[in-house]
Design a protein around this motif. Sequence first.
Motif, short mmCIF file in Angstrom:
data_model
loop_
_atom_site.label_atom_id
_atom_site.label_comp_id
_atom_site.label_asym_id
_atom_site.label_seq_id
_atom_site.Cartn_x
_atom_site.Cartn_y
_atom_site.Cartn_z
N LEU B 198 98.55 53.98 -2.89
CA LEU B 198 99.71 54.57 -3.58
C LEU B 198 100.75 55.06 -2.57
O LEU B 198 101.95 54.83 -2.74
CB LEU B 198 99.25 55.71 -4.49
N HIS B 199 100.26 55.70 -1.50
CA HIS B 199 101.19 56.16 -0.45
C HIS B 199 101.95 54.99 0.15
O HIS B 199 103.16 55.04 0.38
CB HIS B 199 100.41 56.85 0.68
N HIS B 200 101.19 53.95 0.42
CA HIS B 200 101.79 52.77 1.05
C HIS B 200 102.88 52.19 0.15
O HIS B 200 103.95 51.81 0.61
CB HIS B 200 100.70 51.74 1.35
N LEU B 201 102.60 52.13 -1.14
CA LEU B 201 103.59 51.59 -2.07
C LEU B 201 104.81 52.50 -2.19
O LEU B 201 105.94 52.03 -2.35
CB LEU B 201 102.95 51.37 -3.45
N GLN B 202 104.58 53.81 -2.07
CA GLN B 202 105.71 54.74 -2.11
C GLN B 202 106.61 54.56 -0.88
O GLN B 202 107.83 54.54 -0.97
CB GLN B 202 105.22 56.19 -2.22
N GLU B 203 105.95 54.38 0.28
CA GLU B 203 106.72 54.13 1.52
C GLU B 203 107.50 52.83 1.41
O GLU B 203 108.66 52.75 1.82
CB GLU B 203 105.78 54.03 2.72
N ALA B 204 106.82 51.79 0.90
CA ALA B 204 107.47 50.49 0.79
C ALA B 204 108.67 50.56 -0.15
O ALA B 204 109.73 49.97 0.12
CB ALA B 204 106.46 49.45 0.30
N GLN B 205 108.52 51.30 -1.25
CA GLN B 205 109.65 51.52 -2.18
C GLN B 205 110.81 52.16 -1.43
O GLN B 205 111.94 51.73 -1.53
CB GLN B 205 109.25 52.49 -3.29
N GLN B 206 110.48 53.24 -0.69
CA GLN B 206 111.51 53.98 0.02
C GLN B 206 112.28 53.06 0.97
O GLN B 206 113.51 53.07 1.01
CB GLN B 206 110.87 55.14 0.79
N HIS B 207 111.52 52.27 1.73
CA HIS B 207 112.16 51.36 2.68
C HIS B 207 113.10 50.39 1.96
O HIS B 207 114.24 50.20 2.37
CB HIS B 207 111.10 50.59 3.48
N SER B 208 112.62 49.78 0.87
CA SER B 208 113.45 48.82 0.14
C SER B 208 114.70 49.48 -0.42
O SER B 208 115.81 48.94 -0.30
CB SER B 208 112.65 48.20 -1.02
N PHE B 209 114.54 50.67 -0.99
CA PHE B 209 115.70 51.35 -1.57
C PHE B 209 116.68 51.81 -0.49
O PHE B 209 117.88 51.86 -0.72
CB PHE B 209 115.25 52.54 -2.46
N ASP B 210 116.14 52.13 0.71
CA ASP B 210 117.03 52.49 1.82
C ASP B 210 117.92 51.31 2.21
O ASP B 210 119.13 51.47 2.43
CB ASP B 210 116.22 52.94 3.04
N VAL B 211 117.30 50.13 2.32
CA VAL B 211 118.09 48.94 2.67
C VAL B 211 119.11 48.66 1.57
O VAL B 211 120.27 48.37 1.84
CB VAL B 211 117.19 47.71 2.92
N PHE B 212 118.65 48.76 0.32
CA PHE B 212 119.58 48.60 -0.81
C PHE B 212 120.78 49.53 -0.64
O PHE B 212 121.92 49.10 -0.72
CB PHE B 212 118.85 48.88 -2.14
N SER B 213 120.52 50.81 -0.40
CA SER B 213 121.61 51.80 -0.28
C SER B 213 122.58 51.44 0.83
O SER B 213 123.78 51.60 0.69
CB SER B 213 121.03 53.18 0.02
N ALA B 214 122.04 50.95 1.94
CA ALA B 214 122.89 50.62 3.08
C ALA B 214 123.82 49.45 2.77
O ALA B 214 124.92 49.36 3.31
CB ALA B 214 122.03 50.31 4.30
N PHE B 215 123.40 48.56 1.88
CA PHE B 215 124.19 47.36 1.61
C PHE B 215 124.96 47.41 0.29
O PHE B 215 125.92 46.67 0.11
CB PHE B 215 123.29 46.12 1.64
N ALA B 216 124.54 48.28 -0.63
CA ALA B 216 125.18 48.30 -1.95
C ALA B 216 126.53 49.01 -1.88
O ALA B 216 126.78 49.81 -0.97
CB ALA B 216 124.27 49.00 -2.95
N GLU B 217 127.38 48.72 -2.84
CA GLU B 217 128.67 49.39 -2.92
C GLU B 217 128.50 50.73 -3.63
O GLU B 217 127.45 51.05 -4.17
CB GLU B 217 129.66 48.48 -3.63
N LYS B 218 129.59 51.50 -3.64
CA LYS B 218 129.60 52.87 -4.13
C LYS B 218 128.99 53.01 -5.54
O LYS B 218 128.11 53.84 -5.77
CB LYS B 218 131.05 53.36 -4.14
N HIS B 219 129.50 52.19 -6.44
CA HIS B 219 129.09 52.25 -7.84
C HIS B 219 127.58 52.19 -8.03
O HIS B 219 127.00 53.04 -8.71
CB HIS B 219 129.73 51.06 -8.56
N ALA B 220 126.99 51.15 -7.45
CA ALA B 220 125.55 50.95 -7.60
C ALA B 220 124.79 52.10 -6.94
O ALA B 220 123.78 52.58 -7.47
CB ALA B 220 125.14 49.62 -6.98
#
Lengths: 432, 432
Positions: B198-220
Motif C-alpha cells: 500500500l505504501h509503495h502504491l501511495q508513493e507511485a501515485q505521488q510520483h505520477s501526480f507530481d509529473v502530471f502537475s509539472a506538465f499540466a496547465e493551470k486549469h487542470a
Amino acid sequence: MAVISDATKRFLLAAKHAEIKALNQLASNCKLVTSVKDVIHQLQRERGISNIFLASGGERFEQQRLQQIEDSNQVEQNLRSLLKSLYMSGDESAANMRLLVSISMALQGLDNLSSLREKIGVQDLTSLESTQAYCRLISGLLSVIFEAADVASDPDITRQLVALFNFLQGKEFSGQERAWGAIGFAETHFSVGLCDKLHHLQEAQQHSFDVFSAFAEKHANQQWKTIESSQTQADLERLRAMIDQLSDGSPIDGQLSEVWYDIATSRIDAMQSVEELLTDRLTSLASALVERADAELKNHHKRIKTLEQEPAASGTPLTMLFDPQMPGLKGSEPFGDEIIANAENLSAHRSFYDLLCEQSQHIKKMSVELDEARQAITDQKCIDRAKLLVMQQWGMTEDQAYRRLQKTAMDQNCKLIDVAERVVKATKKVTA
Amino acid sequence: MAVISDATKRFLLAAKHAEIKALNQLASNCKLVTSVKDVIHQLQRERGISNIFLASGGERFEQQRLQQIEDSNQVEQNLRSLLKSLYMSGDESAANMRLLVSISMALQGLDNLSSLREKIGVQDLTSLESTQAYCRLISGLLSVIFEAADVASDPDITRQLVALFNFLQGKEFSGQERAWGAIGFAETHFSVGLCDKLHHLQEAQQHSFDVFSAFAEKHANQQWKTIESSQTQADLERLRAMIDQLSDGSPIDGQLSEVWYDIATSRIDAMQSVEELLTDRLTSLASALVERADAELKNHHKRIKTLEQEPAASGTPLTMLFDPQMPGLKGSEPFGDEIIANAENLSAHRSFYDLLCEQSQHIKKMSVELDEARQAITDQKCIDRAKLLVMQQWGMTEDQAYRRLQKTAMDQNCKLIDVAERVVKATKKVTA
C-alpha cells in the motif's frame, strides 16, 4: 480458445507495414547520402581550383576550372535526378520534415552556383569570398547528411551514417585547413591568428575523425589507419610543424604554396576511398534490411493464415490478460509462481500471441539500440545548442563559443559534452 | 536575380506537407487517446465491481456487474470504430510503428475480455486473479497513451500527453491501492507485506501526480488541487493512517471494507473531471495546430506564386551562398563585418530565401522545444530500462528493482533518474 479479432490482426500487420515503409524511406535516404557525398567531393575540388585561379589573377588553372565545373555539374545533375525520383511522390514521411527543409536549403545554394561561377570567372570576388561561398554550400550539403542520420530508424544504419557524417565533416575541415594554409603561403607569412585558425581546424578534424572511428566498422577504420600512417600524412605533419615555427611572422617562400597544396590535396583525395567504403556498406545494409523486413511480413501473413485454418489445439491459448510477463497489479509478484505455472499450462497453443509479443519485443529492442546509436547525434545537437547559448549570452562568434566550452572542459577535466549539458540545463532553469 | 529551381520550391512545400501530415496524425492520436481514457475508466469500475462480486461469492453486485459490462462494451465499441476510421487507411506513418503494436496488444486483451467475464460469472477465478487480469488490460491501454505521447511531434501536445499519461497512471495506482486495501479488509487484518504494498502504491501515485502537475496547465492543476484538499481525500488519509497502525496484525472489522471502497471510489471518480479537462484541451490544441499549419501552407503557396509573378526587384536577392548567418569557412569570422555589409546590400529582394529560412528556423525551434517536452518520456524510458537491467542482474522482481533504485537515490541524496542513468551507462560500458 483465445479470440483474435480482425482489428487485432490488422494492427499487427499495419505495424509491420509501417516498419517496412520506414526501411524503404531509409534506403532512399542512403542513396541520397551517397549522391550528396559525390557532390561535396567535386565542390571541394572546385573550391580549391577556383581559389588558385583567383589568387593567380586568372593566370593559372583556367582550363582545369572549366573541366572541374563540368565534373561538378555531372554529379549535381545526378543528385537532382535522384531527388526527383526518390522524394517527389507526394507521399513524404512526416519524419522526413527536417531532411526535406535541409534539401531545399542545399538546392537553393546549388541553384545559385552558376552565378557564383560567373563572378569567379570575371574575378569579381576575392579568393576568400569565393572559398566562403563554397564552404557554405558544402556545409548545407553536410546538413542533409546530418539530418538523414537524425531521421534514420535503424541502429546499424544510424551508426554507419554517424560515421559517414563525421568522416565527411573531418574531410571538410581538412579542405578548410588547406585553404587557410594556401592563404598563408600566398601572403608569404603566417600570423599568430592564422596559426590559431589552423590549430583549431586540426583539432576539429581530430574530433570528427575520432567520432568516425568510434562508429565505423573494421574495414573503414583499417583504410583510415593506412592513410594516417602514409608518407603523405608524414609530409603534412612536417609542413604543419614548419608553419608553427613561422608564427612569429618570419617570411616564407611563396613557392611552398604548391607543395602545401599538393600534399594536402593528395591526403584529401585518399580520403575518398574511405567514403566509398562507408557508402557501399550503407547501400548493402539498407537493401538487406528491406529484404529482411519483406520476408518477415510474408512470414507474418503466413503464420496468421495458418493460425486461422488450424483446428483449435488442446489447451487454452495465452492472452495478454493472463501472461505473467505483462505488467499488471503492482505488488502481486509474491503470487507469481502460481500464475506462471498456470501460464505454462495455457501456452500449448499461443501462436498469434507469440507473434504479437515477438513484434513488440523486436520493436522495443530496436528502439533501445537506436537510442544508443543516436547518442552521438544527440551529443552533437547538445553541443551546438550550448554553443548557440554561449554566443547569445556573451556576444561571441561560433568559434569563440566553441573554444570557451572546450577550455572549460579542459580546466574541469571533463568531456565537452558534459560541459554542454550543464550549459543547456542551466539555461533551461533560468527561463523556466 | 537569384535563381530558384522548381525542385527547391517543391522540397520546401514537401516539408510543409510532411509537417501537416504529422499534425493530422497527431490529431488522430489525440482522438484515440481520449477514447482509450474512457475505456480505462469503465474497466477500472468493472474491475472493482467484479472484485466485490467474486469476494462475496456472487452474492453482491450481480446486477451492477451486468450493467457495468454493458457500459464497458459501449466505450469499447466506440474505441473499435474510432480505430477503424482513424488508422486502417493503409497509409500508416512509420513513426507510428510502436503505437500500432501497442494498439494490437491492447486489442488482443479486449478480444479476450468476454471469456474473462464468463469465468468471473461462474466464479472460476479468485478475485486476485480477476484483478490481475484487469490490471494487465489497463496497463496495455496505458501503453497506448504512453506511445502516443512518445510519437507526438508537437511540444505543446507532448506536454499535454505526458500530463495525461501520468495522471491516468496515478489514477490506476489509486485503483490498485483500493483493490489491495479491499483485500486487507476482507481478510480482516493487514500484514506487514500488505502495508508495504500500500505504501509503495501511495508513493507511485505521488510520483505520477507530481509529473502530471509539472506538465499540466493551470486549469487542470487547479482542479486537481481541489480534489487533493477535499473531504474525501482527508477521509482517505485517515483510513490510510488507520491501516498503518494495524500492520502488527491486529484484527479489524470486515465491514470497514465498504467504507474504504466507497471513499476510494469517490476519490477516483472525482479524478474523471481532471481527465476530461486534459483531453478537452488536447482536442482543441490539436485542431488549432492543424488549422494553423493548413493556413501556413496556403500562405507558402501564395508567397511562392507572388514571387514568381513579381518582376525582379532591384538588388540581388540573397542566397545561402552569401548569407553570413550560414556556417561556412571556420575561422573566417574576423572578415564577417564586411560580408554582413554586403549581405544587407543584397537583401532588398529575398522573399523566397526568407521563406526558406523561416521554415528552417521554425522546424529547428520546434525540434528543440519537443526535445525539452519529451524529457519526461526519455526519463521514464531510462528508469524502465535501469529497472529491467537490475531485475536481470540481481534476479529481482520489478518492484524490488524499483525499490533498490529508489533506495540508492535516497542514500546518495540524488534523483531517481540520475541513478537510473548511471545504471544504464555502466551496463553499456560492460557490454561495449
